[in-house]
Design an enzyme around this catalytic site. Structure first.
Site, short mmCIF file in Angstrom:
data_model
loop_
_atom_site.label_atom_id
_atom_site.label_comp_id
_atom_site.label_asym_id
_atom_site.label_seq_id
_atom_site.Cartn_x
_atom_site.Cartn_y
_atom_site.Cartn_z
N GLU A 168 -63.26 -0.54 14.54
CA GLU A 168 -62.95 0.75 13.93
C GLU A 168 -64.19 1.64 13.91
O GLU A 168 -65.00 1.54 12.98
CB GLU A 168 -62.48 0.54 12.48
CG GLU A 168 -61.28 -0.35 12.33
CD GLU A 168 -60.51 -0.02 11.07
OE1 GLU A 168 -59.39 0.46 11.19
OE2 GLU A 168 -61.06 -0.21 9.97
N HIS B 229 -64.20 -3.65 5.50
CA HIS B 229 -63.75 -2.31 5.87
C HIS B 229 -64.90 -1.31 5.65
O HIS B 229 -65.66 -1.43 4.69
CB HIS B 229 -62.52 -1.91 5.04
CG HIS B 229 -61.85 -0.70 5.58
ND1 HIS B 229 -62.32 0.58 5.33
CD2 HIS B 229 -60.79 -0.55 6.41
CE1 HIS B 229 -61.55 1.45 5.97
NE2 HIS B 229 -60.61 0.80 6.63
N LYS C 96 -54.73 1.35 1.72
CA LYS C 96 -55.90 1.77 0.92
C LYS C 96 -55.48 1.95 -0.55
O LYS C 96 -54.69 1.15 -1.03
CB LYS C 96 -56.51 3.04 1.51
CG LYS C 96 -56.74 2.92 3.01
CD LYS C 96 -57.61 4.00 3.55
CE LYS C 96 -57.65 3.89 5.07
NZ LYS C 96 -58.69 4.67 5.68
N GLU D 12 -65.00 1.57 4.50
CA GLU D 12 -65.03 2.27 3.21
C GLU D 12 -65.70 1.41 2.13
O GLU D 12 -66.36 1.94 1.23
CB GLU D 12 -63.60 2.68 2.81
CG GLU D 12 -63.13 3.85 3.66
CD GLU D 12 -61.64 3.92 3.90
OE1 GLU D 12 -60.87 3.20 3.24
OE2 GLU D 12 -61.23 4.69 4.80
N SER E 269 -57.61 6.54 13.20
CA SER E 269 -56.68 7.65 13.47
C SER E 269 -55.58 7.29 14.46
O SER E 269 -55.16 8.12 15.27
CB SER E 269 -57.46 8.89 13.93
OG SER E 269 -58.28 9.37 12.88
N GLY F 161 -59.65 8.15 9.59
CA GLY F 161 -59.17 9.21 8.72
C GLY F 161 -59.58 10.61 9.14
O GLY F 161 -59.47 11.55 8.36
N ASN G 192 -52.91 -0.65 6.51
CA ASN G 192 -53.85 -0.60 5.38
C ASN G 192 -53.51 0.61 4.52
O ASN G 192 -53.85 1.74 4.87
CB ASN G 192 -55.29 -0.50 5.93
CG ASN G 192 -56.31 -0.37 4.82
OD1 ASN G 192 -56.00 -0.62 3.64
ND2 ASN G 192 -57.52 0.02 5.17
C1 PEP Z 1 -58.36 2.24 8.36
O1 PEP Z 1 -58.39 2.50 7.18
O2 PEP Z 1 -58.66 1.09 8.72
C2 PEP Z 1 -58.00 3.28 9.32
C3 PEP Z 1 -58.06 2.99 10.59
O3 PEP Z 1 -57.60 4.48 8.81
P1 PEP Z 1 -56.94 5.71 9.63
O4 PEP Z 1 -55.83 5.12 10.48
O5 PEP Z 1 -56.44 6.64 8.61
O6 PEP Z 1 -58.00 6.29 10.50
#
Ligand code: PEP
Length: 256
Positions: free
Chosen positions: A166, A94, A9, A96, A212, A172, A7
């Site tokens: 997640e 997601h 983003k 976000e 992460s 992040g 992803n």
């Molecule tokens: C994500 O955006 O779905 C995600 C898991 O981000 P990150 O790996 O940066 O934590």
């Protein structure tokens, strides 16, 4: 087969960087395409050019979101019918989007159903906030999100449906979840999916961990019995790091 999803983003901000990144990933990922399904989710504006690089490589292309109607007066939205020609996958729900754009479980359910009806594969994201985790209510929050998100789904959707667990506090932040917590939550997700579409069909639904993930910690997740891969944000913007995540995943599943 496991799935490793990148992803990107709202990155990169120019096309040359997007093409450099996808070429870097492809040079390694195509060598593992028989053992790991890899999907890249660039911003909408780079779908066409990134898709051209991926053509015939076996590495899949996905969009980071979609709308629930196929066409009409919905300024700024992109429909599953439009994406179908370009992509194999779409991400919905997601955290976000839930956080910054106010997406609700009901919207996520409508998007999931619309994308599946257009023959796209769907990665539906669920996960608890830090407050829920601290209060010990992760299970209730995640099971409610899964139930609501799958409200319009059936057993026929199972092969194209993926749930990404997640934990929002892990996205992040560099604070990846303890594998034991991830395992227990993924087990719960599988059970709830079974209640929604039937236990047999639920076994075909893949469940990913996201939050992460990087090349150093990915092994502890993909080794979990119920984990079918990873959704990767930050680390997917570094071609070497992401390629290493694909490689580790291929090795783990190659030994199963
Ligand atoms: C994500 O955006 O779905 C995600 C898991 O981000 P990150 O790996 O940066 O934590």
């Amino acid at each position: 087969m496991p799935l490793v999803a990148a992803n990107w983003k709202m990155n990169p901000t120019n096309e040359d960087d997007a093409l450099d990144l996808v070429r870097g990933v492809l040079s390694v990922a195509r060598g593992h395409a028989d053992r790991v399904e890899v999907a890249i989710f660039p911003p909408f504006v780079w779908l066409s050019s990134v898709g051209a690089v991926l053509a015939e490589s076996g590495v899949k292309l996905g969009a980071q979101d979609t709308f629930w109607e196929m066409s009409g007066a919905y300024t700024g939205e992109v429909s599953p019918a439009m994406l179908k020609g370009w992509c194999q996958w779409v991400i919905v729900g997601h955290s976000e989007r839930r956080l910054y754009l106010g997406e609700t479980d009901e919207m996520v359910a409508k998007k999931t159903a619309a994308a599946l009806s257009s023959e796209l594969g769907v990665i539906m994201c669920v996960g608890e906030l830090a407050d829920h985790y601290d209060a010990g209510t992760s299970d209730q929050v995640v099971s409610a999100q899964v139930k609501a998100g799958l409200a319009n789904c059936s057993a026929d959707d199972s092969a194209r449906l993926v749930i990404a667990y997640e934990p929002v506090w892990a996205i992040g932040t560099g604070k990846n979840a303890d594998p034991e917590h991830a395992y227990k939550t993924m087990r719960l997700i599988r059970r709830v999916v079974g209640e929604m579409i039937g236990a047999g069909a639920a076994r075909k639904v893949r469940i990913l961990y996201g939050g992460s993930v990087n090349s150093k910690n990915v092994q502890q997740y993909v080794e979990l019995p119920l984990c079918d891969g990873a959704l990767v944000g930050g680390a997917s913007l570094n071609a070497e790091d992401f390629a290493q995540i694909v490689k580790v995943t291929a090795e783990v599943y190659g030994h199963r």
